[in-house]
Design a protein around this motif. Sequence first.
Motif, PDB file in Angstrom:
ATOM      1  N   ASN A  73       0.845  -1.203   0.000  1.00  0.00           N
ATOM      2  CA  ASN A  73       0.000   0.000   0.000  1.00  0.00           C
ATOM      3  C   ASN A  73       0.875   1.247   0.000  1.00  0.00           C
ATOM      4  O   ASN A  73       1.991   1.247   0.526  1.00  0.00           O
ATOM      5  CB  ASN A  73      -0.984  -0.003   1.175  1.00  0.00           C
ATOM      6  CG  ASN A  73      -0.315  -0.143   2.531  1.00  0.00           C
ATOM      7  OD1 ASN A  73       0.621  -0.909   2.720  1.00  0.00           O
ATOM      8  ND2 ASN A  73      -0.808   0.600   3.511  1.00  0.00           N
ATOM      9  N   HIS A  74       0.380   2.296  -0.633  1.00  0.00           N
ATOM     10  CA  HIS A  74       1.155   3.526  -0.866  1.00  0.00           C
ATOM     11  C   HIS A  74       0.546   4.633  -0.018  1.00  0.00           C
ATOM     12  O   HIS A  74      -0.610   5.003  -0.204  1.00  0.00           O
ATOM     13  CB  HIS A  74       1.074   3.881  -2.345  1.00  0.00           C
ATOM     14  CG  HIS A  74       2.142   4.812  -2.819  1.00  0.00           C
ATOM     15  ND1 HIS A  74       3.159   5.282  -2.006  1.00  0.00           N
ATOM     16  CD2 HIS A  74       2.363   5.376  -4.045  1.00  0.00           C
ATOM     17  CE1 HIS A  74       3.945   6.079  -2.703  1.00  0.00           C
ATOM     18  NE2 HIS A  74       3.487   6.156  -3.939  1.00  0.00           N
ATOM     19  N   LEU A  75       1.349   5.199   0.896  1.00  0.00           N
ATOM     20  CA  LEU A  75       0.809   6.112   1.891  1.00  0.00           C
ATOM     21  C   LEU A  75       1.221   7.566   1.705  1.00  0.00           C
ATOM     22  O   LEU A  75       0.400   8.475   1.822  1.00  0.00           O
ATOM     23  CB  LEU A  75       1.205   5.626   3.285  1.00  0.00           C
ATOM     24  CG  LEU A  75       0.537   4.299   3.680  1.00  0.00           C
ATOM     25  CD1 LEU A  75       1.391   3.539   4.668  1.00  0.00           C
ATOM     26  CD2 LEU A  75      -0.836   4.574   4.263  1.00  0.00           C
ATOM     27  N   SER A  76       2.500   7.810   1.449  1.00  0.00           N
ATOM     28  CA  SER A  76       2.968   9.196   1.389  1.00  0.00           C
ATOM     29  C   SER A  76       4.334   9.250   0.734  1.00  0.00           C
ATOM     30  O   SER A  76       4.926   8.221   0.377  1.00  0.00           O
ATOM     31  CB  SER A  76       3.049   9.793   2.802  1.00  0.00           C
ATOM     32  OG  SER A  76       4.216   9.330   3.467  1.00  0.00           O
ATOM     33  N   ASN A  77       4.858  10.452   0.604  1.00  0.00           N
ATOM     34  CA  ASN A  77       6.214  10.616   0.071  1.00  0.00           C
ATOM     35  C   ASN A  77       7.275  10.027   0.993  1.00  0.00           C
ATOM     36  O   ASN A  77       8.418   9.826   0.566  1.00  0.00           O
ATOM     37  CB  ASN A  77       6.508  12.106  -0.154  1.00  0.00           C
ATOM     38  CG  ASN A  77       5.743  12.675  -1.335  1.00  0.00           C
ATOM     39  OD1 ASN A  77       5.408  11.965  -2.267  1.00  0.00           O
ATOM     40  ND2 ASN A  77       5.464  13.977  -1.287  1.00  0.00           N
ATOM     41  N   TYR A  78       6.919   9.780   2.239  1.00  0.00           N
ATOM     42  CA  TYR A  78       7.865   9.188   3.178  1.00  0.00           C
ATOM     43  C   TYR A  78       8.003   7.680   2.991  1.00  0.00           C
ATOM     44  O   TYR A  78       8.818   7.051   3.676  1.00  0.00           O
ATOM     45  CB  TYR A  78       7.429   9.487   4.618  1.00  0.00           C
ATOM     46  CG  TYR A  78       7.464  10.947   4.991  1.00  0.00           C
ATOM     47  CD1 TYR A  78       8.667  11.600   5.248  1.00  0.00           C
ATOM     48  CD2 TYR A  78       6.292  11.685   5.070  1.00  0.00           C
ATOM     49  CE1 TYR A  78       8.702  12.949   5.589  1.00  0.00           C
ATOM     50  CE2 TYR A  78       6.312  13.035   5.408  1.00  0.00           C
ATOM     51  CZ  TYR A  78       7.514  13.659   5.665  1.00  0.00           C
ATOM     52  OH  TYR A  78       7.548  14.988   5.996  1.00  0.00           O
ATOM     53  N   ASP A  79       7.226   7.086   2.090  1.00  0.00           N
ATOM     54  CA  ASP A  79       7.281   5.635   1.903  1.00  0.00           C
ATOM     55  C   ASP A  79       8.671   5.156   1.502  1.00  0.00           C
ATOM     56  O   ASP A  79       9.054   4.027   1.827  1.00  0.00           O
ATOM     57  CB  ASP A  79       6.264   5.183   0.848  1.00  0.00           C
ATOM     58  CG  ASP A  79       4.840   5.164   1.373  1.00  0.00           C
ATOM     59  OD1 ASP A  79       4.658   5.338   2.595  1.00  0.00           O
ATOM     60  OD2 ASP A  79       3.911   4.967   0.572  1.00  0.00           O
ATOM     61  N   LEU A  80       9.430   5.976   0.781  1.00  0.00           N
ATOM     62  CA  LEU A  80      10.795   5.592   0.422  1.00  0.00           C
ATOM     63  C   LEU A  80      11.609   5.280   1.667  1.00  0.00           C
ATOM     64  O   LEU A  80      12.385   4.303   1.695  1.00  0.00           O
ATOM     65  CB  LEU A  80      11.462   6.723  -0.364  1.00  0.00           C
ATOM     66  CG  LEU A  80      12.954   6.572  -0.671  1.00  0.00           C
ATOM     67  CD1 LEU A  80      13.187   5.370  -1.581  1.00  0.00           C
ATOM     68  CD2 LEU A  80      13.503   7.841  -1.296  1.00  0.00           C
ATOM     69  N   THR A 150      -1.358   5.517  -6.559  1.00  0.00           N
ATOM     70  CA  THR A 150      -1.189   6.865  -6.021  1.00  0.00           C
ATOM     71  C   THR A 150      -1.122   6.793  -4.506  1.00  0.00           C
ATOM     72  O   THR A 150      -1.466   5.768  -3.902  1.00  0.00           O
ATOM     73  CB  THR A 150      -2.351   7.785  -6.450  1.00  0.00           C
ATOM     74  OG1 THR A 150      -2.059   9.138  -6.058  1.00  0.00           O
ATOM     75  CG2 THR A 150      -3.666   7.365  -5.804  1.00  0.00           C
ATOM     76  N   ARG A 151      -0.684   7.869  -3.884  1.00  0.00           N
ATOM     77  CA  ARG A 151      -0.544   7.893  -2.427  1.00  0.00           C
ATOM     78  C   ARG A 151      -1.913   8.059  -1.760  1.00  0.00           C
ATOM     79  O   ARG A 151      -2.734   8.857  -2.206  1.00  0.00           O
ATOM     80  CB  ARG A 151       0.384   9.039  -2.006  1.00  0.00           C
ATOM     81  CG  ARG A 151       1.805   8.866  -2.500  1.00  0.00           C
ATOM     82  CD  ARG A 151       2.675  10.071  -2.187  1.00  0.00           C
ATOM     83  NE  ARG A 151       2.254  11.258  -2.914  1.00  0.00           N
ATOM     84  CZ  ARG A 151       2.611  11.549  -4.154  1.00  0.00           C
ATOM     85  NH1 ARG A 151       3.394  10.732  -4.821  1.00  0.00           N
ATOM     86  NH2 ARG A 151       2.195  12.665  -4.735  1.00  0.00           N
ATOM     87  N   GLY A 152      -2.115   7.310  -0.657  1.00  0.00           N
ATOM     88  CA  GLY A 152      -3.394   7.357   0.045  1.00  0.00           C
ATOM     89  C   GLY A 152      -3.492   8.442   1.086  1.00  0.00           C
ATOM     90  O   GLY A 152      -4.583   8.829   1.490  1.00  0.00           O
ATOM     91  N   GLY A 180       1.403  -1.797   5.441  1.00  0.00           N
ATOM     92  CA  GLY A 180       1.844  -0.889   6.482  1.00  0.00           C
ATOM     93  C   GLY A 180       0.650  -0.148   7.050  1.00  0.00           C
ATOM     94  O   GLY A 180      -0.319   0.117   6.331  1.00  0.00           O
ATOM     95  N   ASN A 181       0.685   0.163   8.333  1.00  0.00           N
ATOM     96  CA  ASN A 181      -0.411   0.936   8.917  1.00  0.00           C
ATOM     97  C   ASN A 181      -0.425   2.346   8.326  1.00  0.00           C
ATOM     98  O   ASN A 181       0.544   2.785   7.697  1.00  0.00           O
ATOM     99  CB  ASN A 181      -0.267   1.006  10.437  1.00  0.00           C
ATOM    100  CG  ASN A 181       0.915   1.869  10.868  1.00  0.00           C
ATOM    101  OD1 ASN A 181       2.059   1.645  10.443  1.00  0.00           O
ATOM    102  ND2 ASN A 181       0.666   2.844  11.724  1.00  0.00           N
ATOM    103  N   ASN A 182      -1.502   3.055   8.501  1.00  0.00           N
ATOM    104  CA  ASN A 182      -1.615   4.438   8.019  1.00  0.00           C
ATOM    105  C   ASN A 182      -0.835   5.364   8.956  1.00  0.00           C
ATOM    106  O   ASN A 182      -1.411   6.178   9.689  1.00  0.00           O
ATOM    107  CB  ASN A 182      -3.089   4.837   7.934  1.00  0.00           C
ATOM    108  CG  ASN A 182      -3.794   4.176   6.766  1.00  0.00           C
ATOM    109  OD1 ASN A 182      -3.641   4.574   5.617  1.00  0.00           O
ATOM    110  ND2 ASN A 182      -4.573   3.128   7.062  1.00  0.00           N
ATOM    111  N   TYR A 183       0.481   5.221   8.914  1.00  0.00           N
ATOM    112  CA  TYR A 183       1.348   5.922   9.872  1.00  0.00           C
ATOM    113  C   TYR A 183       1.234   7.441   9.757  1.00  0.00           C
ATOM    114  O   TYR A 183       1.497   8.165  10.724  1.00  0.00           O
ATOM    115  CB  TYR A 183       2.800   5.477   9.684  1.00  0.00           C
ATOM    116  CG  TYR A 183       3.405   5.841   8.360  1.00  0.00           C
ATOM    117  CD1 TYR A 183       4.028   7.072   8.160  1.00  0.00           C
ATOM    118  CD2 TYR A 183       3.371   4.962   7.278  1.00  0.00           C
ATOM    119  CE1 TYR A 183       4.579   7.413   6.942  1.00  0.00           C
ATOM    120  CE2 TYR A 183       3.918   5.283   6.058  1.00  0.00           C
ATOM    121  CZ  TYR A 183       4.525   6.507   5.890  1.00  0.00           C
ATOM    122  OH  TYR A 183       5.069   6.842   4.673  1.00  0.00           O
TER     123      TYR A 183
END
Length: 244
Positions: A73-80, A150-152, A180-183
């Motif tokens: 799952n894709h959460l944010s720009n911090y996923d990297l 896309t990012r969620g 990953g949780n929705n951190y």
Amino acid sequence: MLLPLRMLLLCVHFVLASILGLLVSVCRPFNPDNSRIAARFYAVPATFIMGMKMRLDIDGVLKHKRPAVIVANHLSNYDLFVFGHAVPPRTVTLGKTSLKWIPFFGQLYWLAGNVLIERGNAVQAKKAMMTTTDTLQHKDMTIWVFAEGTRGHGKGLAPLKKGAFQMAINAGVPIIPLCGNNYVRGMNLNRLRGGTVVMRALEPIPTAGLTLDDMPELMATCQARMKACIDELDREAGTTAPQA
């Protein structure tokens, strides 16, 4: 005061990690393990800088015998920085062609052997699909896909797109859901403890013997398992969505 300091450190770290990863990749261009090494360069220092507490249950990804298609799952720009802890050996990703224009990072991304796709170009997309099928079947490699496209931004798991599942069926390799949780819901980089990430790899979903006619059911199965897992991880981390 922590937020501006952390953002400055993250920017400096991003450049330094990109240069270091690029140097490694220049010395061994298109080596199938470049992505894993570069991912660690980004992730390990960055999560320390951000003050993120990491709880990882990802042996199912790191120790899985290749090849496979990893669906995360894709959460944010911090996923990297976050998901970089989970990239297994001999893994490449799918990315937009525009990424190659980012200084240092783009050149690293290309030299690491990742697959660049021009969105909206059907001919190029078909060629990329053939390349990924060959990679999975004959090169003993895994492909990582953020299948939502896309990012969620913490809004929950969006519908998964079919590309990852089409690749897996064409190559006859399993799908490995990585959740990953929705951190981002609880992340606050202005606090000493910036947030909590809980990540879990699920059991592989086999595709051997399936055809494209089976794809809708395969996608629905993966979507349901990932949603249930993410909801559980959110409860564990205290990042459940606020009640309306």
